[in-house]
Design a protein around this motif. Structure first.
Motif, PDB file in Angstrom:
ATOM      1  N   ILE A   1      -2.861  -1.239 -23.967  1.00 58.35           N
ATOM      2  CA  ILE A   1      -3.645  -0.569 -22.925  1.00 58.35           C
ATOM      3  C   ILE A   1      -4.423  -1.594 -22.108  1.00 58.35           C
ATOM      4  N   VAL A   2      -4.370  -1.450 -20.798  1.00 57.14           N
ATOM      5  CA  VAL A   2      -5.110  -2.340 -19.886  1.00 57.14           C
ATOM      6  C   VAL A   2      -5.916  -1.471 -18.922  1.00 57.14           C
ATOM      7  N   ILE A   3      -7.194  -1.761 -18.798  1.00 58.25           N
ATOM      8  CA  ILE A   3      -8.066  -1.081 -17.848  1.00 58.25           C
ATOM      9  C   ILE A   3      -8.516  -2.102 -16.799  1.00 58.25           C
ATOM     10  N   ILE A   4      -8.311  -1.781 -15.517  1.00 55.02           N
ATOM     11  CA  ILE A   4      -8.700  -2.682 -14.435  1.00 55.02           C
ATOM     12  C   ILE A   4      -9.821  -2.023 -13.629  1.00 55.02           C
ATOM     13  N   ASP A   5     -10.950  -2.693 -13.560  1.00 52.81           N
ATOM     14  CA  ASP A   5     -12.102  -2.177 -12.821  1.00 52.81           C
ATOM     15  C   ASP A   5     -12.130  -2.830 -11.437  1.00 52.81           C
ATOM     16  N   PHE A   6     -11.465  -2.191 -10.481  1.00 55.01           N
ATOM     17  CA  PHE A   6     -11.477  -2.707  -9.117  1.00 55.01           C
ATOM     18  C   PHE A   6     -12.830  -2.419  -8.460  1.00 55.01           C
ATOM     19  N   ILE A   7     -13.140  -3.173  -7.422  1.00 50.90           N
ATOM     20  CA  ILE A   7     -14.368  -2.931  -6.667  1.00 50.90           C
ATOM     21  C   ILE A   7     -14.224  -1.578  -5.965  1.00 50.90           C
ATOM     22  N   ASP A   8     -15.277  -0.808  -5.967  1.00 46.94           N
ATOM     23  CA  ASP A   8     -15.239   0.560  -5.465  1.00 46.94           C
ATOM     24  C   ASP A   8     -14.839   0.621  -3.991  1.00 46.94           C
ATOM     25  N   MET A   9     -13.837   1.450  -3.701  1.00 45.85           N
ATOM     26  CA  MET A   9     -13.384   1.692  -2.326  1.00 45.85           C
ATOM     27  C   MET A   9     -13.631   3.155  -1.987  1.00 45.85           C
ATOM     28  N   LYS A  10     -14.033   3.431  -0.774  1.00 46.34           N
ATOM     29  CA  LYS A  10     -14.363   4.793  -0.360  1.00 46.34           C
ATOM     30  C   LYS A  10     -13.148   5.558   0.133  1.00 46.34           C
ATOM     31  N   GLU A  11     -12.288   4.883   0.874  1.00 43.33           N
ATOM     32  CA  GLU A  11     -11.164   5.570   1.508  1.00 43.33           C
ATOM     33  C   GLU A  11      -9.982   5.715   0.546  1.00 43.33           C
ATOM     34  N   GLN A  12      -9.436   6.928   0.477  1.00 44.10           N
ATOM     35  CA  GLN A  12      -8.318   7.212  -0.413  1.00 44.10           C
ATOM     36  C   GLN A  12      -7.093   6.382  -0.056  1.00 44.10           C
ATOM     37  N   SER A  13      -6.895   6.159   1.237  1.00 45.14           N
ATOM     38  CA  SER A  13      -5.719   5.386   1.670  1.00 45.14           C
ATOM     39  C   SER A  13      -5.762   3.960   1.133  1.00 45.14           C
ATOM     40  N   ASN A  14      -6.953   3.380   1.036  1.00 45.96           N
ATOM     41  CA  ASN A  14      -7.090   2.029   0.500  1.00 45.96           C
ATOM     42  C   ASN A  14      -6.819   1.999  -0.995  1.00 45.96           C
ATOM     43  N   LYS A  15      -7.272   3.035  -1.697  1.00 46.29           N
ATOM     44  CA  LYS A  15      -6.993   3.138  -3.134  1.00 46.29           C
ATOM     45  C   LYS A  15      -5.490   3.213  -3.376  1.00 46.29           C
ATOM     46  N   GLU A  16      -4.808   3.987  -2.526  1.00 44.06           N
ATOM     47  CA  GLU A  16      -3.359   4.126  -2.676  1.00 44.06           C
ATOM     48  C   GLU A  16      -2.647   2.812  -2.369  1.00 44.06           C
ATOM     49  N   ARG A  17      -3.162   2.059  -1.387  1.00 42.61           N
ATOM     50  CA  ARG A  17      -2.583   0.743  -1.065  1.00 42.61           C
ATOM     51  C   ARG A  17      -2.664  -0.190  -2.267  1.00 42.61           C
ATOM     52  N   VAL A  18      -3.810  -0.192  -2.953  1.00 39.96           N
ATOM     53  CA  VAL A  18      -4.009  -1.069  -4.122  1.00 39.96           C
ATOM     54  C   VAL A  18      -3.075  -0.678  -5.258  1.00 39.96           C
ATOM     55  N   ILE A  19      -2.968   0.622  -5.531  1.00 43.01           N
ATOM     56  CA  ILE A  19      -2.081   1.091  -6.599  1.00 43.01           C
ATOM     57  C   ILE A  19      -0.627   0.754  -6.267  1.00 43.01           C
ATOM     58  N   SER A  20      -0.237   0.980  -5.017  1.00 46.88           N
ATOM     59  CA  SER A  20       1.136   0.684  -4.598  1.00 46.88           C
ATOM     60  C   SER A  20       1.454  -0.798  -4.732  1.00 46.88           C
ATOM     61  N   ARG A  21       0.512  -1.663  -4.336  1.00 49.21           N
ATOM     62  CA  ARG A  21       0.724  -3.110  -4.455  1.00 49.21           C
ATOM     63  C   ARG A  21       0.816  -3.537  -5.917  1.00 49.21           C
TER      64      ARG A  21
END
Length: 491
Positions: free
Chosen positions: A337-357
């Motif tokens: 199990i790996v948990i990654i604590d990314f810096i908080d982003m407000k926009e959903q589109s940016n969150k999706e970009r990070v997950i996709s990358r």
């Protein structure tokens, strides 16, 4: 540029996968009784535990291996119920097994009776009557052709899995590889017949072959090899299953050791650190716990200058971190199990970009992983298959002085570093002798290997015991002529 660098300096094989000058993966061939993934053993069932549907098998390594019922072979009953482990194996039974997961510090190696032999175009299954093709082969005509070619070649009771690369392979090439792997299996069966006790009958060549196969699948541009004997071994392996890429083979003959030249040694030292810097000024913090690995992404000194909004700066850091996270997972061989604590982003589109990358970067890793998504707290949950011990476990061991709270280089890894440094001095300086100061544990191991004639130094090495020396280090005390080295040693 994608490179595979291979060296057998110091007596054991080490392989580095490089991409654009950065270390991506580090593989080693352990000496002694270590059970590596792909190794095949003749074992004897030591204990059967029906309550947990498991058995423990003595494979001759000093630690019984774990065998689950799903990894056994036998006649299927046809019912929906899972067969009992007691129906498949019994205490004292001799079995041929393959290591599917290496031992961890607290866990035994996991084994399977479903043996597979890896080829470039196919995987040979000597104990399973089945044929399957890679899902990436989508052309129905090609699938039918491949199935027809293989089904007419496999014998009853055996099977194979056709890799994606098989789609463009010639018919005779596929048949030749199947016959080659079948003959290798027959050689193993004969070796097992001559083995009176539990022990290894095949070591996956086996490390070099596997590395070359993975390199070819990943589009390698160059194979760099240190040492004349190892160069010939790699040349022969390429001639056997990939003659068309022999022009990519390079024999490295520089004065620096190969891994120093490529910067691998520096990368391995950094891989022990919690902090991983990013080019932008941000950084990762990687912490391992008993249950999982946690990775924290920080902006550090990166503020997104030039008037960028905070959201853009944070997203840019997270996207940069994604590439490094994927590399570190592979390099450090982090599993579970790996948990990654990314810096908080407000926009959903940016969150999706990070997950996709992240998903895109993880496809470069030969070890399977699954990204489960991002929680409302901005935590990404994912898993990575645990195939072998982590890089930390392979390179280091618990420190006896602090009773396991810290870790020091493993003694064989410390020797590899010493041997590389002595070899570099022999090439760069006109010296006939070297005096080295050693801690007790390293001196004991070297003397044991020298008695077994397992060490061939490039120059005469004089050794001096320093009982108070840190167990994690050694020191070159003198380089020059033998008379002076001998005099200094006796002081």
């Amino acid at each position: 540029m994608k490179q595979v660098a291979i060296s057998a300096q110091g007596g054991s094989i080490h392989i580095a996968f490089m991409e654009d000058g950065k270390l991506q993966e580090w593989r080693t061939q352990d000496v002694g009784a270590h059970a590596g993934v792909g190794d095949i053993y003749q074992g004897r069932v030591a204990d059967v535990k029906p309550g947990i549907q498991s058995a423990f098998v003595d494979i001759g390594t000093g630690q019984n291996a774990y065998l689950y019922v799903d990894d056994t072979v036998g006649v299927e009953s046809g019912g929906a119920a899972k067969p009992s482990i007691a129906e498949r194996v019994h205490v004292g039974q001799k079995v041929l097994v393959q290591v599917s997961k290496e031992a961890m510090e607290m866990k035994a190696p996991k084994i399977t009776m479903r043996i597979s032999l890896q080829g470039r175009y196919l995987v040979y299954l000597p104990t399973e009557d089945s044929i399957s093709l890679s899902r990436k082969i989508t052309d129905d005509t090609k699938r039918k052709r491949l199935h027809q070619v293989i089904s007419s070649t496999v014998a009853q009771g055996e099977g194979c899995i056709l890799r994606t690369e098989a789609a463009e392979a010639e018919e005779q090439t596929l048949i030749s590889e199947l016959v080659y792997l079948r003959n290798r299996w027959q050689d193993m069966l004969r070796a097992a017949e001559g083995l009176r006790s539990s022990g290894r009958i095949f070591q996956d060549a086996e490390l070099i072959e596997a590395a070359l196969r993975d390199g070819l699948a990943n589009g390698m541009d160059e194979v760099l090899v240190e040492g004349a004997a190892t160069h010939q071994q790699v040349k022969a392996a390429l001639a056997a299953f990939a003659p068309e890429v022999q022009e990519k083979l390079r024999w490295y003959q520089g004065k620096q050791p190969l891994f120093d030249f490529l910067g691998v040694e520096t990368e391995l030292i950094r891989a022990r650190d919690r902090h991983v810097p990013l080019k932008s000024g941000g950084f990762l913090v990687i912490d391992r716990t008993e249950a999982m690995t946690v990775i924290d992404v920080n902006t550090g000194s990166f503020t997104g200058g030039g008037g960028q909004q905070r959201e853009q700066a944070v997203t840019a850091t997270n996207l940069e971190a994604v590439t490094e996270v994927a590399r570190q997972l592979r390099l450090r061989d982090i599993g579970g199990i790996v948990i990654i604590d990314f810096i908080d982003m407000k926009e959903q589109s940016n969150k999706e970009r990070v997950i996709s990358r992240l998903k895109q970067e993880l496809t470069k890793d030969p070890v399977p992983s699954t990204v489960l998504g991002m929680t409302s707290l901005g935590l990404v949950e994912m898993t990575r298959k645990r195939v072998r011990a982590s890089l930390t476990e392979r390179l280091t061991e618990p420190c006896e002085a602090c009773k396991g709270r810290g870790r020091v280089w493993r003694v064989d890894e410390l020797f590899r570093r010493l041997y590389a440094e002595v070899t570099a001095l022999a090439k760069s300086q006109d010296a006939e002798a070297v005096l080295v100061d050693l801690p007790p544990r390293l001196l004991d191991m070297i003397e044991e290997w020298e008695k077994a004639e397992a060490v061939a130094w490039p120059v005469h090495v004089y050794k001096r015991l320093i009982p108070s020396m840190n167990p994690d280090e050694f020191r070159i005390g003198y380089v020059g002529n033998r008379e002076e080295a001998e005099r200094l040693q006796s002081k």
